[in-house]
Design a protein around this motif. Structure first.
Motif, PDB file in Angstrom:
ATOM      1  N   THR A 154      49.562  46.667  31.448  1.00  0.00           N
ATOM      2  CA  THR A 154      48.695  45.882  32.367  1.00  0.00           C
ATOM      3  C   THR A 154      48.710  44.626  32.079  1.00  0.00           C
ATOM      4  O   THR A 154      48.515  43.827  31.040  1.00  0.00           O
ATOM      5  CB  THR A 154      47.099  46.488  32.074  1.00  0.00           C
ATOM      6  OG1 THR A 154      47.243  47.787  32.064  1.00  0.00           O
ATOM      7  CG2 THR A 154      46.209  45.823  33.202  1.00  0.00           C
ATOM      8  N   ILE A 155      49.123  43.845  33.086  1.00  0.00           N
ATOM      9  CA  ILE A 155      49.214  42.353  32.846  1.00  0.00           C
ATOM     10  C   ILE A 155      47.795  41.836  33.189  1.00  0.00           C
ATOM     11  O   ILE A 155      46.883  42.055  33.881  1.00  0.00           O
ATOM     12  CB  ILE A 155      49.884  41.671  34.340  1.00  0.00           C
ATOM     13  CG1 ILE A 155      51.116  42.210  34.342  1.00  0.00           C
ATOM     14  CG2 ILE A 155      49.903  40.287  34.257  1.00  0.00           C
ATOM     15  CD1 ILE A 155      52.146  41.859  33.192  1.00  0.00           C
ATOM     16  N   ALA A 173      44.410  39.434  33.593  1.00  0.00           N
ATOM     17  CA  ALA A 173      43.808  38.482  34.637  1.00  0.00           C
ATOM     18  C   ALA A 173      44.191  37.242  34.388  1.00  0.00           C
ATOM     19  O   ALA A 173      44.239  36.613  33.247  1.00  0.00           O
ATOM     20  CB  ALA A 173      42.386  38.642  34.828  1.00  0.00           C
ATOM     21  N   GLN A 207      47.392  35.975  34.678  1.00  0.00           N
ATOM     22  CA  GLN A 207      48.710  36.049  34.381  1.00  0.00           C
ATOM     23  C   GLN A 207      49.659  36.869  35.165  1.00  0.00           C
ATOM     24  O   GLN A 207      50.830  37.253  34.886  1.00  0.00           O
ATOM     25  CB  GLN A 207      48.971  36.803  33.001  1.00  0.00           C
ATOM     26  CG  GLN A 207      48.102  36.010  31.781  1.00  0.00           C
ATOM     27  CD  GLN A 207      48.942  34.680  31.122  1.00  0.00           C
ATOM     28  OE1 GLN A 207      50.010  34.792  30.991  1.00  0.00           O
ATOM     29  NE2 GLN A 207      47.989  33.624  31.278  1.00  0.00           N
ATOM     30  N   GLU A 208      49.048  36.756  36.421  1.00  0.00           N
ATOM     31  CA  GLU A 208      49.950  37.564  37.686  1.00  0.00           C
ATOM     32  C   GLU A 208      51.265  36.992  37.880  1.00  0.00           C
ATOM     33  O   GLU A 208      52.191  37.654  38.379  1.00  0.00           O
ATOM     34  CB  GLU A 208      49.077  37.619  38.856  1.00  0.00           C
ATOM     35  CG  GLU A 208      47.830  38.310  38.811  1.00  0.00           C
ATOM     36  CD  GLU A 208      46.442  37.684  38.165  1.00  0.00           C
ATOM     37  OE1 GLU A 208      45.433  38.283  37.874  1.00  0.00           O
ATOM     38  OE2 GLU A 208      46.721  36.396  37.601  1.00  0.00           O
ATOM     39  N   ASN A 213      54.436  39.194  37.035  1.00  0.00           N
ATOM     40  CA  ASN A 213      55.085  40.195  37.888  1.00  0.00           C
ATOM     41  C   ASN A 213      56.192  39.731  38.620  1.00  0.00           C
ATOM     42  O   ASN A 213      56.883  40.350  39.086  1.00  0.00           O
ATOM     43  CB  ASN A 213      54.074  40.663  39.028  1.00  0.00           C
ATOM     44  CG  ASN A 213      52.709  41.441  38.277  1.00  0.00           C
ATOM     45  OD1 ASN A 213      52.884  42.451  37.641  1.00  0.00           O
ATOM     46  ND2 ASN A 213      51.645  40.983  38.570  1.00  0.00           N
TER      47      ASN A 213
END
Length: 374
Positions: free
Chosen positions: A129-130, A132, A134-135, A138
C-alpha cells in the motif's frame, strides 16, 4: 560528482592514445573457458595505460592498481596483476554490481520474466500500500530505476541513511517506501540503496526464485563466469548497489558480452535493443546503470561499469575493445579499518573525518568496514 567527471575525462584521454578505431570482427573467439592471447600492445601504450590507471585512481580516491586487462578483437593483448592478485582472484566490485543488475534486467526481458523497461515497479509489489502523499511511486518504472531517476533518495540525500533497510524483514519494500524526493523522471540521484535494492527485489520476484541461481543459469554460466559471488541483505535479497565480486577475466567476459550487442557465440543472451539503449543518451553521462565517458568522434558509444576504489569495465565498440581495471585503497585503509574496529577514537575520527567523503552512502557501515580496501 566532480571526481566522476574527472575520471570520465581522463578515460577519454587514455582511449585516444591506446587503440585505433576498428570494425567488429565477424570471426570472433569466445572465452567461455579459455582466453586467446593476441599480440601484446607496444610498451609505450602499456605505459600510457598504466599511467592512466594511476590518474583515474587518484580521481577515485586511491592509487593502487591491482589488475589491468585489455581485450582487443576478443584476444588478450595486455594483462598485469599486482603482487597478491592474479587473473582468477575475486575482487570486490562495489558499484559495478549495479551494472551486473542491469544486465540481469536485460536477461529477464529476453527470458519473458519482465515485459519491458516501461513496466511499473508497483506491479511487482502487488501487496504493498502506497502511503498518502507518496502517490508518485505509482509512476516509477523499471527504466526510472535503471537511469537513477525514480525520485527515490540518492546517496547524497540524508533520507538514504535514515533506515537500516538491510536489516528489514523485506529490504526491497523498505527501500521502495523511502520518502519520495521528486516525481519520477524529474531528477537524477545516484542511489546505492533505495533504487538498487528495490530493483534487486523486483528481479527476484520477476524470476520467481533465488536471483543468484537464476543469474548463474542464464548469464554467468553461459559466459563461463565461475569466480562470481554475491552478498545479500539479512532477508536474503542480494544487494543491488554493491556486494558483487568477480575476477578480472570474468569482468572482461561481461564487457565482451556488451561489446557483442548481448550475443555470446551465436546465442542472444541480452536483447540487442536493450544493449543499444544502455550507453548514456546524448548530453548525459549515465545510462542503464553504466557510465559514459566520451563524446569524441569514434567514441560516441563508449561506456563502462564503475565501482569505488577504481573498479572499471570499459566497453569501446568503435575500437572493438574491452578494458578492465581493479583497484583497492591499500594498506592505509586496512589499518584504519582495523583500528576503527578496536578503538572508539579511531572510529570517531573515521566517521567524522573520512567517511563523509567516501562515495558509498547508503551502504551499511558494517559492510563497508568489512570490505574497505579490497
Amino acid at each position: 560528482m566532480k571526481k566522476r567527471i574527472l575520471s570520465i575525462f581522463l578515460s577519454a584521454l587514455l582511449i585516444l592514445t591506446l587503440l585505433a578505431p576498428a570494425a567488429i570482427a565477424e570471426d570472433r573467439p569466445w572465452p567461455t573457458r579459455e582466453f586467446v592471447t593476441g599480440e601484446r600492445i607496444p610498451l609505450r601504450k602499456a605505459l600510457a595505460l598504466e599511467a592512466f590507471c594511476v590518474r583515474d585512481a587518484i580521481a577515485d580516491g586511491n592509487v593502487f592498481t591491482d589488475s589491468v586487462l585489455v581485450l582487443h578483437k576478443g584476444e588478450i593483448v595486455y594483462e598485469r596483476h599486482a603482487r597478491g592478485w592474479d587473473a582468477e582472484t575475486r575482487h570486490q566490485m562495489y558499484s559495478v554490481t549495479k551494472s551486473v543488475l542491469s544486465a540481469l534486467v536485460g536477461v529477464a526481458i529476453a527470458d519473458g520474466k519482465i515485459q519491458s523497461v516501461e513496466q511499473k515497479v508497483i506491479e511487482f509489489f502487488d501487496d504493498l500500500t502506497i502511503p498518502a502523499g507518496q502517490e508518485a511511486k505509482n509512476g516509477i518504472t523499471i527504466e526510472h530505476l535503471l537511469r537513477q531517476t525514480s525520485g527515490l533518495p540518492g546517496d547524497g540525500d540524508r533520507e538514504s541513511e535514515a533506515v537500516e533497510w538491510w536489516a528489514a524483514e523485506d529490504s526491497g519494500k523498505a527501500c521502495f517506501l523511502f520518502p519520495q524526493m521528486a516525481a519520477p523522471g524529474e531528477r537524477f540521484a545516484y542511489s546505492s540503496a533505495a533504487g538498487m535494492q528495490t530493483l534487486s527485489a523486483l528481479l527476484a520476484i520477476a524470476v520467481g526464485g533465488d536471483l543468484f541461481d537464476y543469474a548463474k543459469s542464464k548469464l554467468f554460466g553461459p559466459l563461463g563466469m565461475t569466480s562470481v559471488t554475491w552478498d545479500a541483505a539479512d532477508d536474503g535479497v542480494y544487494y543491488g548497489g554493491f556486494g558483487f565480486s568477480m575476477s578480472p577475466r570474468d569482468m572482461a567476459r561481461l564487457g565482451y558480452l556488451y561489446l557483442n550487442h548481448g550475443k555470446w557465440d551465436g546465442v542472444q543472451i541480452i536483447p540487442a535493443e536493450y544493449v543499444a539503449a544502455t550507453p548514456p543518451p546524448a548530453g548525459m553521462n549515465y545510462g542503464y546503470l553504466f557510465w559514459g565517458f566520451s563524446d569524441k568522434e569514434g567514441y560516441e558509444n563508449a561506456y563502462g561499469a564503475n565501482g569505488a576504489f577504481g573498479q572499471r569495465i570499459w566497453i569501446l565498440p568503435g575500437q572493438d575493445a574491452v578494458i578492465v581495471r581493479t583497484g583497492s585503497a591499500g594498506p592505509l585503509t586496512t589499518a584504519v579499518r582495523n583500528g576503527a574496529q578496536r578503538n572508539d577514537l579511531v572510529l570517531w575520527l573515521f566517521m567524522n573525518v573520512v567517511y563523509p567523503f567516501v562515495p558509498l552512502k547508503g551502504v551499511p557501515l558494517h559492510y563497508f568496514m568489512e570490505t574497505l580496501g579490497t
